[in-house]
Design a protein around this motif. Structure first.
Motif, short mmCIF file in Angstrom:
data_model
loop_
_atom_site.label_atom_id
_atom_site.label_comp_id
_atom_site.label_asym_id
_atom_site.label_seq_id
_atom_site.Cartn_x
_atom_site.Cartn_y
_atom_site.Cartn_z
N TRP A 70 0.94 -1.34 0.05
CA TRP A 70 0.03 -0.03 0.05
C TRP A 70 0.86 1.35 -0.12
O TRP A 70 0.82 2.26 -0.69
CB TRP A 70 -0.83 0.03 1.10
N TYR A 71 1.83 1.33 0.88
CA TYR A 71 2.76 2.54 0.95
C TYR A 71 3.55 2.80 -0.47
O TYR A 71 3.53 4.03 -0.70
CB TYR A 71 3.64 2.18 2.14
N ASP A 72 3.94 1.73 -1.13
CA ASP A 72 4.67 1.99 -2.35
C ASP A 72 3.67 2.49 -3.43
O ASP A 72 4.08 2.95 -4.47
CB ASP A 72 5.35 0.61 -2.75
N SER A 73 2.49 2.38 -3.17
CA SER A 73 1.50 3.13 -4.07
C SER A 73 0.38 4.34 -3.69
O SER A 73 -0.13 4.33 -4.45
CB SER A 73 0.39 1.72 -4.67
N ALA A 74 1.23 4.69 -2.48
CA ALA A 74 0.17 5.79 -2.13
C ALA A 74 0.78 7.01 -2.48
O ALA A 74 0.59 8.13 -1.42
CB ALA A 74 0.12 5.49 -0.51
N ASP A 75 1.60 7.43 -3.33
CA ASP A 75 1.97 8.68 -3.56
C ASP A 75 1.11 9.77 -3.70
O ASP A 75 1.37 10.93 -3.73
CB ASP A 75 3.03 8.67 -4.75
N SER A 76 -0.01 9.26 -4.44
CA SER A 76 -0.90 10.40 -4.84
C SER A 76 -1.94 10.85 -3.43
O SER A 76 -2.29 12.03 -3.49
CB SER A 76 -1.93 9.63 -5.60
N LEU A 77 -1.77 10.52 -2.30
CA LEU A 77 -2.19 11.01 -1.17
C LEU A 77 -1.41 12.13 -0.83
O LEU A 77 -0.28 12.43 -0.94
CB LEU A 77 -2.07 9.98 0.08
N HIS A 78 -2.36 13.16 -0.15
CA HIS A 78 -1.74 14.45 0.76
C HIS A 78 -0.72 13.66 1.44
O HIS A 78 -0.72 12.75 2.34
CB HIS A 78 -2.76 15.04 1.30
N PRO A 79 0.57 14.34 1.74
CA PRO A 79 1.44 13.82 2.60
C PRO A 79 1.04 13.74 3.96
O PRO A 79 1.58 12.51 4.69
CB PRO A 79 2.60 14.74 2.68
N VAL A 80 0.20 14.48 4.61
CA VAL A 80 -0.08 14.36 5.91
C VAL A 80 -0.99 13.27 6.05
O VAL A 80 -1.03 12.24 6.91
CB VAL A 80 -0.81 15.68 6.43
N GLU A 81 -2.01 13.01 5.21
CA GLU A 81 -2.83 11.78 5.16
C GLU A 81 -2.00 10.53 5.03
O GLU A 81 -2.24 9.62 5.61
CB GLU A 81 -3.75 11.92 4.11
N ARG A 82 -1.02 10.57 4.08
CA ARG A 82 -0.22 9.34 4.07
C ARG A 82 0.48 9.03 5.19
O ARG A 82 0.71 7.93 5.65
CB ARG A 82 0.74 9.48 2.76
N ALA A 83 1.24 10.15 5.88
CA ALA A 83 1.73 9.91 7.42
C ALA A 83 0.97 9.17 8.17
O ALA A 83 1.47 8.29 8.96
CB ALA A 83 2.60 11.00 7.59
N CYS A 84 -0.41 9.74 8.38
CA CYS A 84 -1.35 9.29 9.28
C CYS A 84 -1.85 7.98 9.27
O CYS A 84 -1.83 7.13 9.95
CB CYS A 84 -2.68 10.11 9.29
N ARG A 85 -1.74 7.48 7.58
CA ARG A 85 -2.29 6.10 7.75
C ARG A 85 -1.21 4.93 7.64
O ARG A 85 -1.41 4.22 8.25
CB ARG A 85 -2.90 6.02 6.03
N LEU A 86 0.09 5.62 7.31
CA LEU A 86 1.05 4.54 7.66
C LEU A 86 1.24 4.19 9.21
O LEU A 86 1.33 3.17 9.49
CB LEU A 86 2.50 5.23 7.19
N HIS A 87 1.37 5.50 10.04
CA HIS A 87 1.17 5.36 11.45
C HIS A 87 0.29 4.43 12.01
O HIS A 87 0.39 3.58 12.71
CB HIS A 87 1.19 6.67 11.89
#
Length: 242
Positions: A145-162
């Protein structure tokens, strides 16, 4: 939701690069506050000033050896994350396990950097982490998921990874500290200040995570991180006058 944060980042970017002395001052302040609050959330009893002297190499009487190592280890883990970003290395499982190994160094050598081999429950939470036999598969899914999530807003991506990392709870101990390092790895990589979740927000933090894990409601966590990030800009605003 992150419009104000992006406005502040744009303003901060106008002042970059910072002078070496200012960058050093901000980094020292950040490492201290981040280490103190992340450890305090997990029950470490060192005060902010005690954490400061421990990071300077001084032993604090009446505090356990584990609490000293938690402070020292956390600083080293931050520096490792900063090195990954500086080198522009792609994030992977090897780096994750190295971060965790640093967190538990001299505390739990047997489990440092190794996925758990037993089932666990999270005290007070309404959700249960997956069976340990599923950890490898769950972590592969997370990295895919992380490798394919570049299109997300960086803060949202960070929140989801966490948060997805916390829900999997892949290690026997040290998951919270590791998750907050992952959160800030993503933010710092994208040019945002690290988000320091302060210990006074511990209950709200746990409730937001449990809400995400149990019913899939992400709004509380996004809102909490938004507030914490706004606070994280304040040292920059104080020094740069914006």
């Amino acid at each position: 939701m992150f419009e104000k944060i992006d406005e502040l980042k744009t303003e901060l970017d106008r002042h970059r690069p910072l002078s070496p002395s200012m960058a050093k001052n901000l980094q020292e302040d950040l490492i201290l506050r981040w280490t103190y609050h992340s450890n305090a959330i997990e029950g470490n009893t060192l005060t902010l000033l005690e954490t400061k002297v421990v990071l300077e190499g001084v032993t604090v009487g009446g505090k356990s050896l584990r609490e000293h190592f938690e402070a020292i280890n956390h600083k080293q883990a931050i520096e490792f994350v900063e090195q990954i970003i500086q080198n522009q290395e792609p994030f992977n499982e090897w780096q994750l396990k190295n971060i965790h190994q640093l967190i538990l160094s001299n505390i739990d050598t047997d489990n440092a950097g190794r996925y758990r081999t037993q089932n666990v429950i999270i005290s007070g939470a309404s959700h249960t982490p997956p069976d340990f036999l599923l950890i490898d598969d769950k972590m592969r899914e997370l990295f895919a998921w992380y490798d394919s999530a570049d299109s997300l807003h960086p803060v949202e991506r960070a929140c989801r990874l966490h948060s997805e990392f916390v829900i999997i709870h892949p290690f026997i101990d040290g998951n919270g500290r590791t998750a907050r390092l992952l959160l800030n790895f993503e933010l710092m990589k994208a040019g945002y200040p690290p988000c320091v979740i302060t210990v006074d927000k511990r209950l709200a933090y746990y409730e937001a995570l449990d809400n995400w894990a149990s019913v899939g409601d992400k709004s509380l966590f996004f809102s909490l991180i938004n507030k914490c990030l706004l606070e994280s800009f304040k040292p920059y605003q104080l020094l740069l006058k914006f």
